[in-house]
Design a protein around this motif. Structure first.
Motif, PDB file in Angstrom:
ATOM      1  N   ALA A  61       0.834  -1.209   0.000  1.00 28.68           N
ATOM      2  CA  ALA A  61       0.000   0.000   0.000  1.00 28.68           C
ATOM      3  C   ALA A  61       0.869   1.260   0.000  1.00 28.68           C
ATOM      4  O   ALA A  61       0.573   2.226  -0.719  1.00 28.68           O
ATOM      5  N   LEU A  62       1.941   1.260   0.777  1.00 33.74           N
ATOM      6  CA  LEU A  62       2.848   2.410   0.808  1.00 33.74           C
ATOM      7  C   LEU A  62       3.539   2.604  -0.538  1.00 33.74           C
ATOM      8  O   LEU A  62       3.725   3.738  -0.993  1.00 33.74           O
ATOM      9  N   ALA A  63       3.896   1.511  -1.197  1.00 36.09           N
ATOM     10  CA  ALA A  63       4.514   1.608  -2.526  1.00 36.09           C
ATOM     11  C   ALA A  63       3.533   2.217  -3.528  1.00 36.09           C
ATOM     12  O   ALA A  63       3.927   3.029  -4.374  1.00 36.09           O
ATOM     13  N   ALA A  64       2.262   1.848  -3.428  1.00 34.53           N
ATOM     14  CA  ALA A  64       1.246   2.416  -4.320  1.00 34.53           C
ATOM     15  C   ALA A  64       1.098   3.920  -4.067  1.00 34.53           C
ATOM     16  O   ALA A  64       0.977   4.705  -5.022  1.00 34.53           O
ATOM     17  N   SER A  66       3.442   5.851  -2.944  1.00 33.80           N
ATOM     18  CA  SER A  66       4.666   6.440  -3.474  1.00 33.80           C
ATOM     19  C   SER A  66       4.608   6.534  -4.998  1.00 33.80           C
ATOM     20  O   SER A  66       4.956   7.570  -5.575  1.00 33.80           O
ATOM     21  N   ASP A  67       4.160   5.474  -5.644  1.00 34.90           N
ATOM     22  CA  ASP A  67       4.048   5.474  -7.112  1.00 34.90           C
ATOM     23  C   ASP A  67       3.107   6.575  -7.603  1.00 34.90           C
ATOM     24  O   ASP A  67       3.323   7.163  -8.658  1.00 34.90           O
ATOM     25  N   ALA A  68       2.067   6.854  -6.815  1.00 35.08           N
ATOM     26  CA  ALA A  68       1.099   7.889  -7.176  1.00 35.08           C
ATOM     27  C   ALA A  68       1.612   9.288  -6.856  1.00 35.08           C
ATOM     28  O   ALA A  68       1.007  10.279  -7.250  1.00 35.08           O
ATOM     29  N   GLY A  69       2.732   9.360  -6.134  1.00 39.07           N
ATOM     30  CA  GLY A  69       3.283  10.654  -5.763  1.00 39.07           C
ATOM     31  C   GLY A  69       2.661  11.256  -4.510  1.00 39.07           C
ATOM     32  O   GLY A  69       2.946  12.389  -4.153  1.00 39.07           O
TER      33      GLY A  69
END
Length: 79
Positions: A61-64, A66-69
């Motif tokens: 969830a944290l990576a998502a 981060s990917d979304a900015g």
């Protein structure tokens, strides 16, 4: 980013991208709120007393986010 508490977790609104994200667990909300106070995400997970078996879904969830900015790696914020 602003967080609005909700029964399921929180809504995260990114003022830069105008993106709305749903944080679907109270654990995730606690970790996101505490990230700035810890040297890394793993320390934030430990400080939030997240059980080891819950680390992987929260890291995903944290990576998502981060990917979304919505959240950024430390040191990547422009001055």
């Amino acid at each position: 980013m602003a967080l609005r508490p909700e029964p399921f977790g929180a809504l995260a609104y990114d003022f830069t991208t105008r993106r709305l994200s749903f944080l679907k667990s109270l654990e995730l909300v606690e970790v996101v709120r505490s990230l700035e106070h810890h040297p890394d995400v793993h320390a934030a997970l430990e400080a939030a007393a997240v059980p080891t078996e819950r680390h992987r879904p929260l890291l995903t969830a944290l990576a998502a986010l981060s990917d979304a900015g919505t959240i950024e790696p430390r040191g990547s914020v422009a001055a």
